[in-house]
Design a protein around this motif. Structure first.
Motif, PDB file in Angstrom:
ATOM      1  N   ALA A   1       0.848  -1.198   0.000  1.00 24.14           N
ATOM      2  CA  ALA A   1       0.000   0.000   0.000  1.00 24.14           C
ATOM      3  C   ALA A   1       0.883   1.247   0.000  1.00 24.14           C
ATOM      4  O   ALA A   1       2.005   1.231   0.479  1.00 24.14           O
ATOM      5  N   ARG A   2       0.364   2.299  -0.558  1.00 24.36           N
ATOM      6  CA  ARG A   2       1.116   3.551  -0.568  1.00 24.36           C
ATOM      7  C   ARG A   2       1.262   4.087   0.845  1.00 24.36           C
ATOM      8  O   ARG A   2       0.408   3.882   1.696  1.00 24.36           O
ATOM      9  N   ALA A   3       2.323   4.818   1.066  1.00 23.32           N
ATOM     10  CA  ALA A   3       2.591   5.355   2.396  1.00 23.32           C
ATOM     11  C   ALA A   3       1.516   6.360   2.787  1.00 23.32           C
ATOM     12  O   ALA A   3       1.121   7.214   2.007  1.00 23.32           O
ATOM     13  N   GLY A   4       1.023   6.248   3.999  1.00 19.29           N
ATOM     14  CA  GLY A   4       0.050   7.206   4.501  1.00 19.29           C
ATOM     15  C   GLY A   4      -1.391   6.847   4.189  1.00 19.29           C
ATOM     16  O   GLY A   4      -2.298   7.578   4.539  1.00 19.29           O
TER      17      GLY A   4
ATOM     18  N   GLY B   1      -6.338  -1.047   0.941  1.00 19.48           N
ATOM     19  CA  GLY B   1      -7.668  -1.211   0.365  1.00 19.48           C
ATOM     20  C   GLY B   1      -8.420   0.090   0.197  1.00 19.48           C
ATOM     21  O   GLY B   1      -9.595   0.088  -0.173  1.00 19.48           O
ATOM     22  N   TYR B   2      -7.768   1.221   0.463  1.00 16.43           N
ATOM     23  CA  TYR B   2      -8.425   2.525   0.341  1.00 16.43           C
ATOM     24  C   TYR B   2      -8.473   2.922  -1.124  1.00 16.43           C
ATOM     25  O   TYR B   2      -7.478   2.888  -1.828  1.00 16.43           O
ATOM     26  N   ILE B   3      -9.673   3.295  -1.583  1.00 20.28           N
ATOM     27  CA  ILE B   3      -9.853   3.740  -2.958  1.00 20.28           C
ATOM     28  C   ILE B   3     -10.325   5.177  -2.920  1.00 20.28           C
ATOM     29  O   ILE B   3     -11.312   5.502  -2.260  1.00 20.28           O
TER      30      ILE B   3
END
Length: 77
Positions: free
Chosen positions: A3-6, A10-12
């Motif tokens: 996942a990207r930092a910050g 699973g956030y879209i």
């Protein structure tokens, strides 16, 4: 990959939805665009329910004696 930092996994990211433009007639019906204020509540207002108050007027102007004293103080200094 990870996942990207910050961001949570699973956030879209979603784009904000746009609303269709509203015609001036619809705005008038909704009450958002009106030249005349709604006076219905003012017409229903009953003055008899108000409490009576006594107002006292205060004289904030100085007396003639005070003015003369101030003039004398200014002249002497």
């Amino acid at each position: 990959m990870g996942a990207r930092a910050g961001r949570r996994p699973g956030y879209i990211r979603r784009r904000p939805t746009r609303r269709a433009p509203v015609s001036p007639e619809e705005q008038l019906e909704r009450g958002k665009m009106c030249d005349k204020p709604d006076l219905s509540e003012v017409e229903k207002f009953d003055k008899k329910k108000l409490k009576k108050t006594n107002t006292e007027e205060k004289n904030t102007l100085p007396s003639k004696e005070t003015i003369e004293q101030e003039k004398e103080c200014v002249k002497s200094s």
